[in-house]
Design a protein around this motif. Sequence first.
Motif, PDB file in Angstrom:
ATOM      1  N   GLY A  45       0.800  -1.224   0.000  1.00  0.00           N
ATOM      2  CA  GLY A  45       0.000   0.000   0.000  1.00  0.00           C
ATOM      3  C   GLY A  45       0.836   1.279   0.000  1.00  0.00           C
ATOM      4  O   GLY A  45       1.955   1.303   0.493  1.00  0.00           O
ATOM      5  N   HIS A  46       0.257   2.329  -0.588  1.00  0.00           N
ATOM      6  CA  HIS A  46       0.817   3.683  -0.547  1.00  0.00           C
ATOM      7  C   HIS A  46       2.206   3.775  -1.194  1.00  0.00           C
ATOM      8  O   HIS A  46       2.405   3.160  -2.223  1.00  0.00           O
ATOM      9  N   GLY A  47       3.141   4.487  -0.567  1.00  0.00           N
ATOM     10  CA  GLY A  47       4.468   4.658  -1.148  1.00  0.00           C
ATOM     11  C   GLY A  47       5.003   6.045  -0.903  1.00  0.00           C
ATOM     12  O   GLY A  47       4.266   6.965  -0.534  1.00  0.00           O
ATOM     13  N   SER A  64       5.860   5.446   8.917  1.00  0.00           N
ATOM     14  CA  SER A  64       4.630   5.676   8.170  1.00  0.00           C
ATOM     15  C   SER A  64       4.214   4.358   7.523  1.00  0.00           C
ATOM     16  O   SER A  64       5.011   3.431   7.374  1.00  0.00           O
ATOM     17  N   GLU A  65       2.947   4.309   7.175  1.00  0.00           N
ATOM     18  CA  GLU A  65       2.335   3.093   6.658  1.00  0.00           C
ATOM     19  C   GLU A  65       3.027   2.532   5.413  1.00  0.00           C
ATOM     20  O   GLU A  65       3.177   1.316   5.262  1.00  0.00           O
ATOM     21  N   ASP A  66       3.470   3.436   4.539  1.00  0.00           N
ATOM     22  CA  ASP A  66       4.093   2.957   3.298  1.00  0.00           C
ATOM     23  C   ASP A  66       5.372   2.168   3.573  1.00  0.00           C
ATOM     24  O   ASP A  66       5.709   1.255   2.839  1.00  0.00           O
ATOM     25  N   ILE A 119      -1.398  -4.913   1.085  1.00  0.00           N
ATOM     26  CA  ILE A 119      -0.897  -4.829   2.461  1.00  0.00           C
ATOM     27  C   ILE A 119      -0.927  -3.372   2.948  1.00  0.00           C
ATOM     28  O   ILE A 119      -0.331  -2.493   2.319  1.00  0.00           O
ATOM     29  N   HIS A 120      -1.597  -3.157   4.057  1.00  0.00           N
ATOM     30  CA  HIS A 120      -1.738  -1.806   4.626  1.00  0.00           C
ATOM     31  C   HIS A 120      -1.584  -1.823   6.142  1.00  0.00           C
ATOM     32  O   HIS A 120      -1.532  -2.888   6.764  1.00  0.00           O
ATOM     33  N   CYS A 121      -1.554  -0.629   6.739  1.00  0.00           N
ATOM     34  CA  CYS A 121      -1.598  -0.489   8.196  1.00  0.00           C
ATOM     35  C   CYS A 121      -2.744   0.454   8.531  1.00  0.00           C
ATOM     36  O   CYS A 121      -3.050   1.371   7.778  1.00  0.00           O
ATOM     37  N   ASN A 122      -3.313   0.230   9.680  1.00  0.00           N
ATOM     38  CA  ASN A 122      -4.465   1.000  10.121  1.00  0.00           C
ATOM     39  C   ASN A 122      -4.052   2.204  10.972  1.00  0.00           C
ATOM     40  O   ASN A 122      -2.922   2.288  11.446  1.00  0.00           O
TER      41      ASN A 122
END
Length: 323
Positions: A45-47, A64-66, A119-122
Motif C-alpha cells: 500500500g501507498h508509497g 509511516s504506513e508505506d 498490504i496496509h496499516c491502520n
Amino acid sequence: MNKNWFPGIASLLMLGLAAFSFTNKKSNSGKAAVAKIRTIVIDAGHGFRGTIGTRHGSFGTEVSEDQISYEVSKRLVAALQKELPDVKVIESRPTVYFVENRARAEFANSNKGDLFVSIHCNYAPKLREVVKTGTRKETYYVTTGKGKSKKRVKKTRTVPVYRTTYHTNPAHGTETYVFAAHKQDDKEGFILENGDIFNNEEDDGSLNVNINDPIVKQQVALWTKQFFGNSVKLASMVEEDFTGIGRFSRGVKQRQVGIWVLQATAMPSILIELGFLSHRPEEEFLISEAGQQQMAESISRSIKRYKELVEKPTVQNVPNKLP
Ligand SMILES: [Zn+2]
C-alpha cells in the motif's frame, strides 16, 4: 463502468472463450476445470512520493504506513517464493515509491493475476474529551436608560470552564477487507472489461461470442459471486492465522465505501490491515524485523492453505462415474 465499450470488446471475446472452454471441458472430457493459482499479485500500500518529498498513508510515532507495508510485502514475496516455487509472485509496487491505484489494478489485470493481496496499516485518530474543570467570573456590560440617562453598566456572571484533552485511541488488531457486496456491479464491470484473465486455458481464437449472450452475462455474475466467496475464504484464513500467532483479530470486514482497488481487480482480492500505527505496542511490533517476518510468514501460510483448498477438486468437480 462500461462506458468505454470498444477496448473491452477484445476482452469480452476472450471472456466468451473462457466461458466456452469451461463448458466444453465439462461436457467433453467429463472433467471440470479447477481454478489454478498461477499468479499472485502482492500490493504494498501507498508509497513514498519522492518528488514531492512526502510520505503517503497513515503515520505512527516513528514510521509511516508505506514503509511497513513495503517491508512486510517484500518479506511476503520471499516467503511465497519459498513456499510456492511454481507460482509467479509479482509486485504492483516493487519500489519504495508511490503507485496510483489505477496502475495497481491495471498491473494485476494485465498480468492475469489469480489473487490480489494488498498490504496496509491502520490508524485511529486520537479521542477528544471535553471536561468541565470549574467556573470563572466573566465581565459583561448592559445598557440601561434612554436618551441622556443612557449608561453602560458593568456586570459579572459565572461561566463554566472546559478543558479539551486528547487520548490515545485504544483501537488495535488486524483486519482483512473484501470488496463490498453492494459493489458487485462494479466488480462485474471490471470482470467484463478484463474477462480474459480468467482464461487459464490456451485459446485458439476460433470461437465467436455474442457479447449480449445471456450465458456470458450469467458466467460473469457467477464469477463475481465465486470471487467474493473466495475472497472471504482467504480473508478468514488470514485472520485465523493471525490469531494463531497471537495477534488480536478484528475480523473480516467490508467498508461502506468500497475500496476501489478491490473492486477494480478482476480476481479474488483482499486488503490486509496489519495493525494500528496509532497503537504504540502494535507500531513497535510492526517496526521489529521479527514482527514483520511473523506477519509475512502468516500471510504466506494462509495463501498456501487457500491455494490448496481452491485447487482441490470438489465433489461436484469429480467425474460422475459409476464404480
Ligand atoms: Zn492504507
